[in-house]
Scaffold this active site. Structure first.
Site, PDB file in Angstrom:
ATOM      1  N   GLU A  68     -66.142 -59.926  81.421  1.00  0.00           N
ATOM      2  CA  GLU A  68     -67.211 -59.371  82.267  1.00  0.00           C
ATOM      3  C   GLU A  68     -68.010 -60.452  82.982  1.00  0.00           C
ATOM      4  OE1 GLU A  68     -66.474 -58.393  79.218  1.00  0.00           O
ATOM      5  OE2 GLU A  68     -66.236 -56.203  79.218  1.00  0.00           O
ATOM      6  N   PHE A 130     -72.014 -47.263  67.733  1.00  0.00           N
ATOM      7  CA  PHE A 130     -70.938 -48.197  68.075  1.00  0.00           C
ATOM      8  C   PHE A 130     -71.103 -48.671  69.521  1.00  0.00           C
ATOM      9  CE2 PHE A 130     -66.530 -48.951  69.636  1.00  0.00           C
ATOM     10  CZ  PHE A 130     -66.333 -50.144  68.943  1.00  0.00           C
ATOM     11  N   GLN A 131     -71.071 -49.967  69.700  1.00  0.00           N
ATOM     12  CA  GLN A 131     -71.223 -50.612  71.009  1.00  0.00           C
ATOM     13  C   GLN A 131     -72.528 -50.241  71.703  1.00  0.00           C
ATOM     14  OE1 GLN A 131     -67.461 -50.207  73.155  1.00  0.00           O
ATOM     15  NE2 GLN A 131     -66.794 -52.084  72.126  1.00  0.00           N
ATOM     16  N   LYS A 180     -73.285 -42.154  78.327  1.00  0.00           N
ATOM     17  CA  LYS A 180     -72.015 -41.461  78.542  1.00  0.00           C
ATOM     18  C   LYS A 180     -72.215 -39.963  78.808  1.00  0.00           C
ATOM     19  CE  LYS A 180     -67.309 -41.422  76.827  1.00  0.00           C
ATOM     20  NZ  LYS A 180     -66.387 -41.868  75.766  1.00  0.00           N
ATOM     21  N   MET A 497     -70.721 -85.256  84.241  1.00  0.00           N
ATOM     22  CA  MET A 497     -72.170 -85.307  84.458  1.00  0.00           C
ATOM     23  C   MET A 497     -72.899 -85.594  83.140  1.00  0.00           C
ATOM     24  SD  MET A 497     -74.314 -85.396  86.746  1.00  0.00           S
ATOM     25  CE  MET A 497     -74.072 -84.556  88.312  1.00  0.00           C
TER      26      MET A 497
HETATM   27  C1  LIG Z   1     -72.240 -73.011  80.640  1.00  0.00           C
HETATM   28  C2  LIG Z   1     -72.726 -74.414  80.674  1.00  0.00           C
HETATM   29  N1  LIG Z   1     -72.732 -75.162  79.539  1.00  0.00           N
HETATM   30  C3  LIG Z   1     -73.153 -76.446  79.574  1.00  0.00           C
HETATM   31  C4  LIG Z   1     -73.594 -77.015  80.727  1.00  0.00           C
HETATM   32  C5  LIG Z   1     -74.087 -78.469  80.759  1.00  0.00           C
HETATM   33  N2  LIG Z   1     -73.221 -79.283  81.643  1.00  0.00           N
HETATM   34  C6  LIG Z   1     -73.561 -79.588  82.911  1.00  0.00           C
HETATM   35  S1  LIG Z   1     -72.368 -80.455  83.716  1.00  0.00           S
HETATM   36  C7  LIG Z   1     -71.390 -80.470  82.356  1.00  0.00           C
HETATM   37  C8  LIG Z   1     -70.053 -81.155  82.384  1.00  0.00           C
HETATM   38  C9  LIG Z   1     -69.106 -80.545  83.322  1.00  0.00           C
HETATM   39  O1  LIG Z   1     -67.866 -81.183  83.176  1.00  0.00           O
HETATM   40  P1  LIG Z   1     -66.722 -80.949  84.230  1.00  0.00           P
HETATM   41  O2  LIG Z   1     -66.558 -79.538  84.510  1.00  0.00           O
HETATM   42  O3  LIG Z   1     -65.499 -81.675  83.750  1.00  0.00           O
HETATM   43  O4  LIG Z   1     -67.305 -81.614  85.542  1.00  0.00           O
HETATM   44  P2  LIG Z   1     -67.546 -83.160  85.904  1.00  0.00           P
HETATM   45  O5  LIG Z   1     -68.993 -83.446  85.689  1.00  0.00           O
HETATM   46  O6  LIG Z   1     -66.671 -83.989  85.025  1.00  0.00           O
HETATM   47  O7  LIG Z   1     -67.173 -83.257  87.333  1.00  0.00           O
HETATM   48  C10 LIG Z   1     -72.005 -79.806  81.282  1.00  0.00           C
HETATM   49  C11 LIG Z   1     -71.423 -79.681  79.931  1.00  0.00           C
HETATM   50  C12 LIG Z   1     -73.604 -76.187  81.876  1.00  0.00           C
HETATM   51  N3  LIG Z   1     -74.042 -76.640  83.066  1.00  0.00           N
HETATM   52  N4  LIG Z   1     -73.147 -74.927  81.832  1.00  0.00           N
END
Ligand SMILES: Cc1ncc(C[n+]2csc(CCOP(=O)(O)OP(=O)(O)O)c2C)c(N)n1
Ligand SMILES: [Mg+2]
Lengths: 599, 170
Positions: A68, A130-131, A180, A497
């Site tokens: 979803e 349920f749900q 529902k 990042m």
């Molecule tokens: C759902 C979610 N969990 C954690 C984060 C924290 N976060 C920001 S950037 C990142 C790393 C992303 O890695 P990647 O997709 O390999 O991109 P890159 O920075 O290597 O280009 C994380 C864990 C987030 N933004 N979103």
């Protein structure tokens, strides 16, 4: 927006005499009366009557996702690339809770969505059935508004109100939760003609006094800069057109937020590049040194301002927004203008002409200063002949797509910031990224939604290998519906990042940021029935990109890039715009204790 | 942490459509954005029009107060938001029910104090009173303090109701 409303009204008038139908049939009917063509969804016990009505309808196209969250992001991509609301249909309980990330994402980025959730029968509500979950309770803080419809009599009105609220004013997601038994009950369907909300009436027309004051401030400015945002794009294509007219008329420089890219063409001489943490040197210095900052549909997000007490310290500030709560929220402004961006821009252009205003000749030396900042070339990087630099990969991708009808979505991370810096957007609604929430896993399902709306376009998700695994299952959706989306993964084997911040702020202790046990993306693509392509050397990149674009099937492109590249320029958190770190700076970036507290 | 000297207390009146969940929206806004609620009163005020009135006493810096009002105004079922502290000079009242138990001199003293405050004895037994007192919150605070040594048992307060002065509606 007004136009859409009047067509809905016209349809509603045609449908006399009032017809009896079930709640489920009303949902389908209301969607069609609102002009909906596509919905993204996933069935379950509490929405079976609606799915049954859908089965008997042969106009609405339903896209079956695999999760979803994917449905909501797909609807976001659909909405942002068309300007029309995205529609989602999910079941109660886990169906609804799985939608929460997407709803929050859409709320933060002002994306119009109508999300319909099934609910347990009214007599079971409150019994831990349920749900069952408290969907309106859970989604109250992550929607613009929501409803639990306990009586079929209210259903047609609520459905039409839902579209009205999602799409007008500052757009946003809404949830309609339908038990529902209400879906089974019969009632009389009414059209949408009667929407005149008792309490909800966003202000669209700006105060003419404020407009006059604004243009006078603009004519008096010696170092002005426009700072536009997602609000221009949300207002519709007319706002982007008028923005261009105003910017060219005044001769002022313009920057924009991540969300606002494309409203002003990136190829234009007056374009400074994006503002903010990873924005260009010239854009951030303009914001820092200007004497007039004209914020248009942007909201002074912390990713834009950096340290608030050092943000644009010497300027007067004008702030146009449709949402009064944005005024003075993060940054105090001198002149607020509340209203729809297109109307306000039109009024500013007219007032500038009527008053026969011209820009202050002083702006010539401002442009000289800007040229100096530009010559820093803050987006430059050291290329390599042995390893693919991520910046180079995006540059090549951009070159290969120029002149094609291209839409770009992204995941979240370094790749997203490089895409923002390097991909040049000439038109609004062609760039879809998760800005406010920063949701990894947004880009792939968003690309599904974009491609659904634009079957002939080239739709690319610029991805990271970590992000893309969060919603990878939607490759199956892309295969099922023959959506030739291109998932261009800048695979640096790191949550890049996160690694960059750990390098900067945590002594290079790379705690759990290595992308261990990666799947073989080429084989994974094949397992899905899609196409897998891998590039590892700079000299093979162009040919592989050409292959990706040529194939009319979904592609996972595993682009192996430099693992250690950092994204610059960067304003460290808690720092001011003139404390930017550039790619070639010698000094170690200094991050204050306060800065470390910020995300 | 020291108290920010700019912190002000404001009484804000919010006219809302009386639909399910509307109070949860208002309270959720305060909780979610970290605003204070010092007092909150809510009741349907126009049955035919289906509208309720929420009176909330909150505190914050002027910038925060401005944000609170703007955020309230953004909620879909909100008709109006009026700041009784700054926009419209208003009248504020609160009612409290105060139970006091005691005998002898303390009991007599409690009765005497209640008369000074124009409190009404709603319930009387040989060993207790329940008083009804109406006034500005400071008056009720003072009454409660005086009752404490006289056998104060418990207090129920309504929170503040507010309305603007003069002939105009708010
Ligand atoms: C759902 C979610 N969990 C954690 C984060 C924290 N976060 C920001 S950037 C990142 C790393 C992303 O890695 P990647 O997709 O390999 O991109 P890159 O920075 O290597 O280009 C994380 C864990 C987030 N933004 N979103
Ligand atoms: Mg990565």
């Amino acid at each position: 927006m007004d136009k859409k409303k009047s067509t809905a009204t016209a349809k509603a008038e045609k449908q006399e005499p009032a017809t009896e139908m079930t709640g489920a049939e009303m949902v389908i009917r209301a969607l069609k009366d609102q002009g909906v063509k596509h919905i993204f969804g996933y069935p379950g016990g509490a929405v079976l009557p609606i799915y049954d009505s859908l089965f008997q309808d042969n106009e609405l196209v339903h896209v079956l996702v695999r999760h979803e969250q994917g449905a909501v992001h797909a609807a976001e991509g659909y909405a942002r690339s068309t300007g029309k609301p995205g529609v989602v249909l999910v079941t109660s309980g886990p169906g609804a809770t799985n939608a929460v990330t997407g709803l929050t994402d859409a709320l933060m980025d002002s994306v119009p969505l109508v999300v319909i959730t099934g609910q347990v029968a009214t007599h079971l509500i409150g019994n831990d059935a349920f749900q069952e979950c408290d969907t309106v309770g859970i989604t109250r803080p992550c929607t613009k508004h929501n409803w639990l419809v306990r009586d079929v009599k209210d259903l047609p009105r609520v459905m039409h109100e839902a579209f009205h609220i999602a799409t007008t004013g500052r757009p946003g997601p809404v949830v309609v939760d339908i038990p529902k038994d209400v879906q089974f009950k019969k009632g009389v369907y009414n059209g949408s003609s009667a929407i005149r909300h008792r309490t909800y009436a966003p202000r669209l027309d700006p105060d003419p006094e404020a407009i006059r004051a604004a243009v006078r401030m603009m004519a008096a400015a010696k170092r002005p800069v426009f700072y536009s945002g997602g609000g221009i794009i949300n207002s519709g294509p007319e706002a982007s057109r008028l923005l261009r007219e105003l910017v060219r008329m005044t001769g002022f420089p313009i920057t924009s937020t991540l969300m606002g890219l494309g409203a002003f063409p990136a190829s234009d001489k007056q374009w400074l590049g994006p503002i903010g943490m990873h924005g260009t040197y010239e854009a951030n210095l303009c914001a820092n040194r200007c004497d007039l900052l004209i914020a248009l549909g942007s909201r002074f997000d912390d990713r834009v301002t950096g340290r608030v007490d050092a943000f644009s310290p010497g300027s007067k500030k004008i702030h146009l927004d449709i949402d009064p709560s944005q005024i003075n929220k993060n940054i105090r402004v001198d002149l607020p203008i509340i209203g729809d961006a297109a109307r306000a821009l039109r009024a500013m252009i007219d007032a500038w002409r009527e008053e026969k205003l011209v820009a202050d000749p002083g702006i010539a030396s401002w442009w000289v200063q800007i040229a100096q900042w530009r010559s820093k070339n803050s987006l430059s990087f050291k290329n390599s002949t042995t390893v693919i630099k991520p910046q180079y990969a995006i540059d090549r991708l951009y070159e290969a797509t120029k002149g094609k009808k291209t839409f770009v979505t992204t995941e979240v991370g370094q790749h997203q910031m490089w895409a923002m810096q390097r991909f040049k957007f000439e038109e609004p609604n062609h760039w879809m990224t998760s800005g406010g929430l920063g949701t990894m896993g947004y880009g792939l399902p968003a690309a599904v939604g974009v491609q659904m709306a634009h079957p002939d376009a080239l739709v690319i998700d610029i991805a990271g290998e970590a992000s893309v695994q969060m919603t990878m299952q939607e490759m199956s959706t892309a295969v099922q519906y023959d959506l030739p989306i291109k998932i261009f993964i800048l695979n640096n084997e790191y949550m890049g990042m996160v690694r960059q911040w750990q390098e900067l702020l945590h002594g290079g202790r790379y705690s759990h940021s290595y992308s261990e046990a990666l799947p073989d993306f080429v084989k994974l693509a094949e397992a899905y029935g899609a196409v897998g392509i891998r590039a590892t050397k700079p000299d093979e990149l162009d040919a592989k990109i050409a292959e990706m674009i040529a194939v009319k099937r979904p592609v996972l492109f595993d682009c192996r890039v430099d693992q250690k590249e950092n994204c610059y320029p960067m304003i460290p958190s808690g720092a001011a715009h003139d404390q930017m770190i550039l790619a070639d700076s010698e000094d170690e970036p200094e991050v204050s204790e306060e800065g470390k507290m910020m995300v | 942490m020291q108290k920010d000297p700019r912190i002000e207390t404001h009484t804000i009146v919010v006219a809302v459509d009386n639909e399910p969940g509307v109070l949860a929206r208002v309270i959720g806004l305060f909780a979610g954005r970290g605003y204070n609620i010092e007092s909150l009163t809510v009741a349907e005020t126009d049955r035919a029009a289906h509208t309720s009135r929420i009176t909330v006493v909150t505190s914050g810096t002027p910038a925060v107060i401005e944000q609170i009002k703007a955020q309230l105004g953004r909620l879909v079922p909100v008709h109006r938001v009026v700041d009784i502290t700054t926009e419209k000079p208003g009248i504020e009242r609160e009612m409290a029910l105060v139970k006091v138990a005691g005998t002898g001199e303390k009991r007599v003293e409690a009765m005497r104090v209640s008369q000074v405050f124009r409190a009404k004895a709603l319930d009387t037994s040989h060993t207790s009173f329940v008083f009804e007192i109406t006034g500005v919150p400071a008056k009720i605070d003072a009454f409660i303090e005086l009752m404490r040594p006289l056998g104060l048992v418990e207090v129920s307060r309504t929170g503040i109701a507010a309305i603007s002065r003069g002939p105009e509606p708010m």
